[in-house]
Motif scaffolding. Sequence first.
Motif, PDB file in Angstrom:
ATOM      1  N   UNK A 147      12.748  14.505   0.804  1.00  0.00           N
ATOM      2  CA  UNK A 147      12.119  14.520   1.921  1.00  0.00           C
ATOM      3  C   UNK A 147      11.313  15.664   2.211  1.00  0.00           C
ATOM      4  N   UNK A 148      11.777  16.922   1.613  1.00  0.00           N
ATOM      5  CA  UNK A 148      10.979  18.100   1.838  1.00  0.00           C
ATOM      6  C   UNK A 148       9.712  18.011   1.135  1.00  0.00           C
ATOM      7  N   UNK A 149       9.804  17.420  -0.296  1.00  0.00           N
ATOM      8  CA  UNK A 149       8.499  17.259  -0.913  1.00  0.00           C
ATOM      9  C   UNK A 149       7.553  16.319  -0.407  1.00  0.00           C
ATOM     10  N   UNK A 150       7.991  15.558   0.439  1.00  0.00           N
ATOM     11  CA  UNK A 150       7.028  14.329   0.876  1.00  0.00           C
ATOM     12  C   UNK A 150       5.952  14.679   1.935  1.00  0.00           C
ATOM     13  N   UNK A 151       4.765  14.565   1.885  1.00  0.00           N
ATOM     14  CA  UNK A 151       3.771  14.635   2.688  1.00  0.00           C
ATOM     15  C   UNK A 151       4.124  14.227   4.181  1.00  0.00           C
ATOM     16  N   UNK A 152       3.663  14.727   5.205  1.00  0.00           N
ATOM     17  CA  UNK A 152       3.888  14.601   6.667  1.00  0.00           C
ATOM     18  C   UNK A 152       3.812  12.933   6.616  1.00  0.00           C
ATOM     19  N   UNK A 153       4.491  12.201   7.894  1.00  0.00           N
ATOM     20  CA  UNK A 153       4.215  10.843   8.220  1.00  0.00           C
ATOM     21  C   UNK A 153       2.872  10.710   8.695  1.00  0.00           C
ATOM     22  N   UNK A 154       2.203   9.819   8.300  1.00  0.00           N
ATOM     23  CA  UNK A 154       0.959   9.559   8.572  1.00  0.00           C
ATOM     24  C   UNK A 154      -0.401  10.009   7.459  1.00  0.00           C
ATOM     25  N   UNK A 155       0.325  10.567   6.543  1.00  0.00           N
ATOM     26  CA  UNK A 155      -0.558  11.099   5.443  1.00  0.00           C
ATOM     27  C   UNK A 155      -0.985  10.001   4.720  1.00  0.00           C
ATOM     28  N   UNK A 156      -2.130  10.072   3.944  1.00  0.00           N
ATOM     29  CA  UNK A 156      -2.978   9.076   3.272  1.00  0.00           C
ATOM     30  C   UNK A 156      -3.487   9.664   2.176  1.00  0.00           C
ATOM     31  N   UNK A 157      -3.558   8.883   1.007  1.00  0.00           N
ATOM     32  CA  UNK A 157      -4.146   9.604  -0.052  1.00  0.00           C
ATOM     33  C   UNK A 157      -5.604   9.408  -0.190  1.00  0.00           C
ATOM     34  N   UNK A 158      -6.567  10.074  -0.791  1.00  0.00           N
ATOM     35  CA  UNK A 158      -7.615   9.831  -1.205  1.00  0.00           C
ATOM     36  C   UNK A 158      -7.931   8.476  -2.249  1.00  0.00           C
ATOM     37  N   UNK A 159      -8.867   7.495  -1.717  1.00  0.00           N
ATOM     38  CA  UNK A 159      -8.789   6.404  -2.568  1.00  0.00           C
ATOM     39  C   UNK A 159      -9.059   6.656  -4.101  1.00  0.00           C
ATOM     40  N   UNK A 160      -8.542   6.186  -5.021  1.00  0.00           N
ATOM     41  CA  UNK A 160      -9.051   6.018  -6.269  1.00  0.00           C
ATOM     42  C   UNK A 160      -9.430   4.846  -6.963  1.00  0.00           C
ATOM     43  N   UNK A 161     -10.160   5.037  -7.964  1.00  0.00           N
ATOM     44  CA  UNK A 161     -10.624   3.601  -8.747  1.00  0.00           C
ATOM     45  C   UNK A 161      -9.807   3.440  -9.934  1.00  0.00           C
ATOM     46  N   UNK A 162      -9.101   2.265 -10.024  1.00  0.00           N
ATOM     47  CA  UNK A 162      -8.117   2.125 -11.066  1.00  0.00           C
ATOM     48  C   UNK A 162      -8.959   0.728 -12.071  1.00  0.00           C
ATOM     49  N   UNK A 163      -9.070   1.193 -13.277  1.00  0.00           N
ATOM     50  CA  UNK A 163      -9.537  -0.223 -14.036  1.00  0.00           C
ATOM     51  C   UNK A 163      -8.337  -0.891 -14.631  1.00  0.00           C
TER      52      UNK A 163
END
Length: 519
Positions: A147-163
């Motif tokens: 829970x301490x490592x986890x980004x704050x509520x509402x955080x979103x990642x940068x979209x990545x392309x996955x083949x």
Amino acid sequence: MNIEELIEQPFVVLTDLVRVYSQDQPEHPALIQDERTLNYAQLNALVDRIAASLQRDGLKPGDALAICAFASIEYAAVFLGGLRAGVAVAPLAPSSTAQSLVTMAADAGATLFFVDAGVAAELEPVKGQLSAKLISLDGSPAGQAFQDWLAPAGAKPVPVAIAPEAPFNIIYSSGTTGAPKGIVQSHGMRWAHVQRGTLSGYGPQAISLISTPLYSNTTLVCFFPTIGLGGTVVLMAKFDAKRYLELAQKHRVTHTMLVPVQYQRIMSHPDFNGYDLSSFQKKFCTSAPFSAALKADILKRWPGGLVEYYGMTEGGGTCILVAHEHPDKLHTVGCPAPGHDIRLIDDNGNEVAQGEIGEVVGHSPAMMNEYHNQPEKTAEVEWFDPTGKRFIRTGDVGRFDEDGFLTLLDRKKDMIISGGFNVYPSDLEVVLRQHPELEDVAVVGVPSERWGETPVAFAVPRPGSRLGSEELLAWANERLGKTQRLAAVRIVDSLPRSAIGKVLKRELRDGFRSERQLP
């Protein structure tokens, strides 16, 4: 594009489906563990936070994380979070030795290692050898709290392309001594598993009870189709027959994946017939020899269909036995799955004629990319037909009957399948040979009522040694992983060998089997 159209696409990233479900069925349960439930909206938000945390820590698509813990909601979410960030997940077995865990995490190139308290305790003596940062899934002082490592509520990642060919996970075939082989499976391979799930009735109405560990491919071929098709997964951290039956009745479970020894324990539970299992639609089995008698008992007393899968973590061909439709074929592992090409070859690599015995090789849309960092090992398990088509060698010997059903006769390899886990005799022999009073040793698998198979060692002491079997048994089992431990040691004067010096393990197995079967 609706969900039905998405499922029909040649390729979709699994976690993109989770995002769709978070919008289409936000309140639908996704994960259940004990009294906790995470719906799809909550799961998607947590997966976003995990993926954002991984990116914050510098992990990029193609990098890897390691995870070793008992099944939990956090474990499942970390796996999915890694996938959303394009990070390959290396799920490791808690039963592995501490040194093996260090080796596998390093081989995967993991910079983050998610653990629970039990695994952290095992790792403590070798903690200084770990290059990965430890994160505690259960809040224990193993490492930084999740829970301490986890980004704050509402955080979103940068979209990545996955083949499709991008690495999805790295599953280690040998969490023991020696050099473990990391089986790299692609996003495309896992997508094929999800699409195949529609044929087995997976969908939003499916409720799958998972009691095998999340590091096992056996589990993942049920877990991912359930989540990928919008169903509900009920997680068990540890298997217990009575608890399994209670959960199945409580949650009105429709699907499950079990290994044969689990089926055996459930069917032999004295109160089995008192539980309401009428909700079951499909039950699956894989990973170990599944006796015809046990299949017949399940068909008789447990509602719903029974399907056996035969294949390898490496992929290649899969055979499927729909037991409830073919009660006269319970001695077989079924027919090749649709789109799977299963053939038999002789020792020279030539295909054998119909009805003859040969090594099983397979080709399918679901095949591993490679053994991680081990091109020679990869080449050893590949076979190419005259057109250049790539197959994976199983090391198993079998024969097709006139109806196209495959009967397995033996394993060319000496791998032992104990309680659904792969145990490699050579790994155990490496440990045993470290004993200063041993001259020679061989490990074989023998029948066990409890585990299906269990390892037994035949040991030749050095001249003048007074080494006893119980002493050696205790010494070895202190150094072996939990699923590897020897059931017995036999002290012998010599090992039977062929004219060219090869240990005749069949003679050892047959001699032991004629005396007794271990519990």
